[in-house]
Design an enzyme around this catalytic site. Structure first.
Site: not given
Length: 494
Positions: A20, A243-245, A266, A426
């Protein structure tokens, strides 16, 4: 150190399945600038026979990061937004205390739940209603497993919150379900953007646990007095695309509507934004999902295993457990291997080519990723990788081929031709994968900010406070704030 005294800034909390971070962001000279103020690890722990998240520790890390804004930078963010991965959840009782453990999506408790769910509601009907891909990690299968193992926990629970919802609750004392993360559960009506009562009743999931999801861009509320005292200032919490996406897609350096987006980390999430969901049988057969986006746009995309495989191989070579107790923790190398070495090893093995299906469930949480890769190659009649370079080359070839197949499926389902790929996250730092992706797809790859999720998080906060009006303005701000790298569809360098 950056001097942020007197500057209007924002805090973005972005938590993935392995780590995080808390970023401060501000607009200066027409560009979005950002500074990381806190990083922390996130890992699963074995609790009561299951792989679980320590959400209490995550909450403490979030608070520590917010405190660092003032302690280290003398900044008091005007607002805070939190995004995390999807599908995982927390149950609260009437007093707001956690019921049971926060089990992680990779836990084996959902084994057999797809088949159990099919007996309750056909997969075709579930997809038609929700538009969410068939995947054992989905919340609906987790809740089904929990109902079978611990019906007492569902009986005691009064509220259902996704992980970012829970962290927002810790900061504000206000419990709501944010829409984009709720859409990943497999229980939301794709078109009504609300919980599907037919699904809840059929699966025996108490409807009292849920309230109509709240849209991103909503100002949730202020810190509780206790949190304000811990961080040293008062701030507003804004519901971003939690939601990170959803946040990552907002930061994609899209050239036009004919661009496919990849959020690379990931997981690799590859797809396009649409005004309406696609819930047809072909969408189900190709295992595409319709996740909710900012302002009720839909991310029509495919979940691909992504760099989880690379991460697992590195951990195995370095003798680090993925989950405590699952390996003998014996290193395969006499020194700790970093990702740069792994990439170079793959480049050096350019004469070796083998492919595996990266979406095979065998790669979701194996005891040994290396053994599974070799076994998959053996079973498929592919060359079997032996060296680190051959193993990594197999992963990269397989990932890039999977991206190319997904682009072709997207074109077939949507009836459109896509002319470029925009990549954020990333994974964009891995130039070898970027090169192979351009080669495999035959499309130029535009690589945007590494911390794209944080920047998408900032975008919603900027829109919420009126600094920006539209998503296009926000994307333009991000595009001019960071150098976009372009990889043309040529043979990768050796």
């Amino acid at each position: 150190m950056v001097d942020l005294r007197g500057k209007k800034c924002y805090a973005a909390v972005d938590i993935g399945a392995s780590s995080g971070r808390v970023y401060l962001g501000w607009v200066e000279d027409g560009r979005l600038r950002a500074e990381c103020v806190h990083r922390f690890e996130n890992s699963q722990r074995r609790v009561n026979g299951h792989d679980c998240w320590d959400v209490g520790l995550l909450a403490d890390e979030v608070i520590a990061g917010l405190a660092s804004c003032k302690e280290s930078f003398e900044a008091e963010p005007a607002s805070v937004g939190i995004d995390t991965w999807g599908v995982d959840y927390v149950l609260l009782d009437a007093e707001g205390d956690i019921v049971g453990d926060t089990v992680a999506y990779r836990d084996a408790r959902t084994a057999g739940m797809l088949e159990a769910a099919d007996k309750i509601m056909p997969a075709e009907e579930l997809y038609m209603r929700t538009g969410i891909q068939r995947n054992p990690i989905n919340t609906i299968y987790q809740l089904l497993a929990q109902r079978l193992e611990h019906p007492d926990q569902l009986e005691a629970a009064q509220r259902f919150l996704m992980v970012p919802d829970y962290l927002n609750f810790v900061l504000t004392g206000i419990a709501v379900n944010e829409y984009t993360n709720a859409s990943t559960t497999g229980m939301l009506d794709a078109r009504a953007c609300d919980w599907d009562p037919t699904i809840l009743e059929a699966f025996g999931i108490p409807a009292r646990l849920f309230e109509t999801p709240t849209m991103p861009g909503t100002v949730l509320g202020a810190f509780t007095p206790a949190i304000a005292a811990r961080v040293g200032y008062q701030s507003a919490v804004v519901l971003v695309a939690s939601h990170d996406t959803g946040s990552a897609f907002l930061a994609a350096p899209a050239k036009d509507e004919d661009s496919v987006c990849i959020s690379s980390g990931t997981w690799s999430l590859i797809g396009v934004e649409l005004a309406e969901p696609i819930t047809t049988p072909v969408g189900l057969s190709c295992n595409f999902t319709n996740e909710g986006g900012f302002r009720k746009r839909y991310r029509f995309l495919k979940n691909i295993m992504g760099l989880w495989i690379n991460q697992s191989v590195r951990r195995e070579y370095n003798g680090v457990d993925y989950v405590e107790g699952k390996t003998d923790n014996t290193a395969l190398a006499d020194h700790r291997i970093d990702f740069g070495e792994m990439v170079q090893a793959a480049r050096d093995a350019h004469g070796f080519t083998a492919y595996v299906d990266v979406d095979d469930e065998r790669f979701l949480a194996p005891i040994s990723m290396i053994k599974e890769l070799r076994a998959a190659c053996t079973e498929a009649g592919q060359p079997v990788p032996q060296t680190l370079g051959e193993i990594m080359r197999t992963i990269y070839c397989s990932l890039s081929r999977s991206y190319a197949e997904a682009v072709r499926e997207l074109e077939g389902i949507t009836g459109r031709t896509y002319t470029s790929i925009c990549l954020v996250g990333g994974g964009g730092q891995d130039e070898y994968l970027d090169e192979l992706t351009a080669q495999a797809t035959g499309l130029p790859v535009y690589v945007g900010p590494t911390e794209g999720t944080c920047f998408g998080n900032f975008e919603v906060q900027l829109i919420a406070d009126g600094t920006l009006d539209t998503v296009q303005q926000a994307r333009d701000l991000v595009a001019r704030s960071f150098q976009v790298k372009v990889y043309e569809p040529e043979a990768p360098s050796k």
